[in-house]
Every structure is written in C-alpha cells, then in structure tokens.
Design a protein around this motif. Structure first.
Motif, short mmCIF file in Angstrom:
data_model
loop_
_atom_site.label_atom_id
_atom_site.label_comp_id
_atom_site.label_asym_id
_atom_site.label_seq_id
_atom_site.Cartn_x
_atom_site.Cartn_y
_atom_site.Cartn_z
N ILE A 127 0.86 -1.18 0.00
CA ILE A 127 0.00 0.00 0.00
C ILE A 127 0.90 1.24 0.00
CG2 ILE A 127 -1.97 1.12 1.13
CD1 ILE A 127 -2.43 -1.63 2.55
N THR A 128 1.30 1.64 -1.17
CA THR A 128 2.34 2.67 -1.31
C THR A 128 1.91 4.04 -0.79
OG1 THR A 128 1.61 3.08 -3.58
CG2 THR A 128 3.38 1.49 -3.26
N THR A 129 0.63 4.31 -0.74
CA THR A 129 0.17 5.64 -0.33
C THR A 129 0.36 5.90 1.16
OG1 THR A 129 -2.07 4.73 -0.11
CG2 THR A 129 -1.52 5.87 -2.18
N ILE A 130 0.63 4.87 1.96
CA ILE A 130 0.83 5.08 3.40
C ILE A 130 2.24 4.70 3.82
CG2 ILE A 130 -1.61 4.88 4.01
CD1 ILE A 130 -0.96 2.00 4.96
N PHE A 147 9.53 14.59 3.68
CA PHE A 147 8.19 15.08 3.37
C PHE A 147 7.51 14.27 2.27
CE2 PHE A 147 9.42 19.05 5.56
CZ PHE A 147 8.28 19.22 6.32
N THR A 148 8.29 13.51 1.52
CA THR A 148 7.69 12.68 0.48
C THR A 148 6.91 11.51 1.07
OG1 THR A 148 9.79 11.50 0.33
CG2 THR A 148 9.41 13.26 -1.25
N GLY A 149 7.16 11.21 2.34
CA GLY A 149 6.45 10.12 3.00
C GLY A 149 5.12 10.58 3.59
N ASP A 150 4.30 9.61 3.95
CA ASP A 150 2.99 9.89 4.55
C ASP A 150 3.14 9.98 6.06
OD1 ASP A 150 0.21 10.23 4.77
OD2 ASP A 150 -0.07 8.08 5.08
N ASP A 155 -5.49 9.61 8.34
CA ASP A 155 -6.39 9.01 7.35
C ASP A 155 -5.83 7.73 6.74
OD1 ASP A 155 -4.33 10.09 5.92
OD2 ASP A 155 -5.60 11.04 4.40
N ASN A 156 -4.87 7.11 7.43
CA ASN A 156 -4.22 5.95 6.84
C ASN A 156 -5.16 4.76 6.63
OD1 ASN A 156 -1.84 7.28 6.55
ND2 ASN A 156 -0.65 5.97 7.91
N PHE A 157 -6.08 4.53 7.56
CA PHE A 157 -7.01 3.42 7.37
C PHE A 157 -7.93 3.68 6.18
CE2 PHE A 157 -10.79 0.80 8.78
CZ PHE A 157 -10.20 -0.41 8.44
N GLU A 158 -8.35 4.92 6.02
CA GLU A 158 -9.17 5.26 4.86
C GLU A 158 -8.35 5.12 3.58
OE1 GLU A 158 -12.40 5.76 5.06
OE2 GLU A 158 -12.13 5.36 7.19
N GLN A 159 -7.07 5.44 3.65
CA GLN A 159 -6.21 5.28 2.47
C GLN A 159 -6.01 3.81 2.12
OE1 GLN A 159 -2.91 7.93 1.44
NE2 GLN A 159 -2.98 8.67 3.55
N ILE A 160 -5.96 2.96 3.13
CA ILE A 160 -5.85 1.52 2.87
C ILE A 160 -7.05 1.04 2.07
CG2 ILE A 160 -5.91 -0.78 3.94
CD1 ILE A 160 -4.34 0.44 6.29
N LYS A 161 -8.24 1.40 2.55
CA LYS A 161 -9.47 0.98 1.87
C LYS A 161 -9.55 1.55 0.46
CE LYS A 161 -12.10 2.31 5.32
NZ LYS A 161 -13.32 2.54 6.14
N ALA A 162 -9.17 2.82 0.30
CA ALA A 162 -9.24 3.45 -1.01
C ALA A 162 -8.24 2.81 -1.98
CB ALA A 162 -8.96 4.95 -0.89
N PHE A 163 -7.04 2.51 -1.50
CA PHE A 163 -6.01 1.90 -2.35
C PHE A 163 -6.46 0.53 -2.82
CE2 PHE A 163 -2.11 -0.35 -3.34
CZ PHE A 163 -1.32 0.61 -3.95
N LEU A 164 -7.03 -0.25 -1.91
CA LEU A 164 -7.50 -1.59 -2.28
C LEU A 164 -8.66 -1.51 -3.27
CD1 LEU A 164 -7.38 -3.39 1.19
CD2 LEU A 164 -5.76 -3.62 -0.71
N SER A 245 2.69 0.90 14.16
CA SER A 245 2.32 2.15 13.50
C SER A 245 1.36 1.81 12.38
CB SER A 245 3.56 2.85 12.93
OG SER A 245 3.93 2.26 11.69
N SER A 246 0.81 2.83 11.74
CA SER A 246 -0.09 2.60 10.61
C SER A 246 0.63 2.69 9.27
CB SER A 246 -1.23 3.63 10.64
OG SER A 246 -0.73 4.95 10.53
N SER A 247 1.97 2.71 9.30
CA SER A 247 2.76 2.91 8.09
C SER A 247 3.15 1.59 7.43
CB SER A 247 4.03 3.70 8.40
OG SER A 247 3.73 4.98 8.91
N GLN A 248 2.85 1.50 6.16
CA GLN A 248 3.25 0.36 5.34
C GLN A 248 4.78 0.32 5.20
OE1 GLN A 248 1.65 -2.15 3.21
NE2 GLN A 248 3.76 -2.76 2.85
N SER A 249 5.35 -0.87 5.33
CA SER A 249 6.77 -1.03 5.10
C SER A 249 7.13 -0.70 3.65
CB SER A 249 7.19 -2.47 5.40
OG SER A 249 8.52 -2.70 4.97
N ASP A 250 8.29 -0.10 3.47
CA ASP A 250 8.80 0.16 2.12
C ASP A 250 9.76 -0.94 1.68
OD1 ASP A 250 10.28 1.36 4.32
OD2 ASP A 250 11.72 2.00 2.81
#
Length: 284
Positions: A127-130, A147-150, A155-164, A245-250
């Motif tokens: 989930i690249t957006t988070i 700053f390029t990171g989230d 809104d990370n949970f909402e971003q997860i749902k939107a990305f999927l 955390s709510s951050s996706q691993s890179d």
C-alpha cells in the motif's frame, strides 16, 4: 503488559536535538508559542491552544504536567490525553504551514493485536500511499522522515481501503477484526471518559508520529516523562513494549513499521498478521 525483548532493527534513534515546542524528533518544526490563557472554574489551568507537556481534560481545559503536580481524583478521572507534539514537521506532502497539535491517549490496547489478517488483501498488498520511510543522518543516528512520506497517519485506514478499492481488491471488514484499526476506531469503548467532544478522531499513528512520542519521552531536557505522567493519571505506560504504527513497510508488501519503546528502534520487516500493542493519537 509484558516486557518484550529487543529485536533485530534497521534504524536506531540516539541523539537528541532541540526543536521548538516539539521534542527531539528531527521531523519537528517550531510553531509560534501561543499566549497561555488562564481560565476559572475548569479542571485544568489553561484553555486551548495546548502546548507540549499538557494534560488535556474532557472539558477542554489543560494543565502542564510536572513531577511535582498534585491532581484531584476528579481531574485524574477526566484526563484523556498528553500533548507530545506541536508543529508542522509531521504533515504529509508539501504542507509546511499547517501547525498540528497531537496528543496520545492514556489507554493502550490491553492485548497485542494484529495489523490485519493474513488472508486479507491489505496483508498481500504493498500500500504505497501510506509509506513513511525513515532515513538516518550520518554519524548522528537521528531518524528523519522525508516530506515525500505519509507522515500524517490520521487518514491511513481510509487510504488503505481506497487503495485496495482502486486496485479491485476490496477487503471485507472481518479481515480487520481484533486488529489495531478496530481498536482505534472503537477507542471510546476503551477510554470511557472521553465524553461527546472527544469520542471520535482517534487514530493509529504513522511511524513518524509514533517515533515523536518516543522522542518526547526520551528527551529529558525538552520533553517530559510520558510514562510517569500517564501512570499518575491512571493510564497505561509504553515501558519497553513494541507498538504498531499505521505505516506500510517500504521493504516488504506484507509488513508494516513497528517501534520498540525500550530503545526507539524502528523495524520495517514485521509481518502485518503478527501481534503487537497499539496506542491512539488525536489532533487537538
């Protein structure tokens, strides 16, 4: 909560830097210090806007925490958060002007929780957006979060749902049962003293926001002892435990960032179906 032994980590937080009203996190920036307005007939001494180190009560008032502070039982039962950050450095994207004031809730998850189930699409997807990759300054071992990171996890949970959804991979809500996201969504059932005004808005912090809690806790000169303050108020302590955390691993699609509060170490290779503790933060 039981002590968790130190695990293999990628990044180490060590040096302390003073940056305005935030604590030592290099991601922080310094807003203008607001004039404090004393109020009468309230649980706390001051009204909003709050400052780092404040105890926020459910009537909207606040009092700075000190080791010598004496509180009534009424104040303790009405305390809902500790302010750990104020500034612009934890915004996402190119927003360098909006100052946010963040507080951490006093109640943490009683049990270790998954990030999501291993059969969920959220587990199988990058989930690249988070993503909020941390970098380290040479020689200092300070963590920074570009700053390029989230950085803003609100809104990370909402971003997860939107990305999927955009990927045609909708997840059934059952895939997040007993997860950290379910805990934050239903935080008012854990912290039952929030009242109407503060029952919503709580979320799982990004790794940058989670590290800021550690930085404030570790900075004994410019921060404050968050664990001691929380314990005084009848809340939970981070102690030496490990938090999601709510951050996706890179580094791996099936992993997310965690933080070891014993040392401030961040790890980005921890599978999302494993269980760790969780805290909630909120903007005030």
């Amino acid at each position: 909560m039981k002590k968790i032994s130190a695990l293999l980590v990628m990044f180490v937080a060590a040096a302390i830097t003073v940056l305005g009203t935030a604590c030592s996190n290099p991601a922080s920036s310094s807003p203008s210090i607001s004039t404090r307005t004393e109020i009468q007939g309230k649980l706390g001494k001051y009204s909003s806007p709050y400052e780092v180190g404040d105890i926020v009560f459910n009537d909207g008032s606040a009092t700075p925490y000190t080791a010598q502070l004496t509180l009534t039982d009424e104040q303790k039962s009405a305390a809902i958060a500790l302010i750990f950050y104020k500034g612009t450095g934890l915004n996402s994207g190119n927003d360098t002007t909006t100052s946010r004031t963040l507080g951490v809730g006093l109640k943490h998850s009683n049990d270790k929780l998954i990030w999501c189930k291993d059969l969920s699409n959220a587990y199988k997807t990058d989930i690249t957006t988070i993503q909020c990759p941390a970098t380290s300054k040479a020689y200092s071992n300070d963590l920074t979060f570009p700053f390029t990171g989230d950085r803003n996890g609100s809104d990370n949970f909402e971003q997860i749902k939107a990305f999927l959804k955009e990927s045609g991979l909708d997840d059934d809500p059952s895939q997040f049962v007993n997860s950290v996201f379910e805990f934050t969504k239903n935080y008012s059932s854990t912290a039952t003293n929030l009242g109407t005004s503060y029952a919503s808005g709580w979320y799982l912090p990004s790794c940058a926001e989670l590290f800021q809690i550690y930085a404030c806790r570790a900075d004994t000169t410019n921060g404050f002892d968050i664990d001691a303050a929380s314990e005084t108020l009848g809340g939970d302590k981070f102690d030496s435990n490990v938090y999601w955390s709510s951050s996706q691993s890179d580094r791996s699609y099936k992993c997310a960032y965690k933080l070891l509060f014993e040392t401030g170490n961040l790890e980005n290779r921890w599978p999302k179906n494993n269980k760790l503790y969780a805290c909630c933060v909120r903007e005030f």
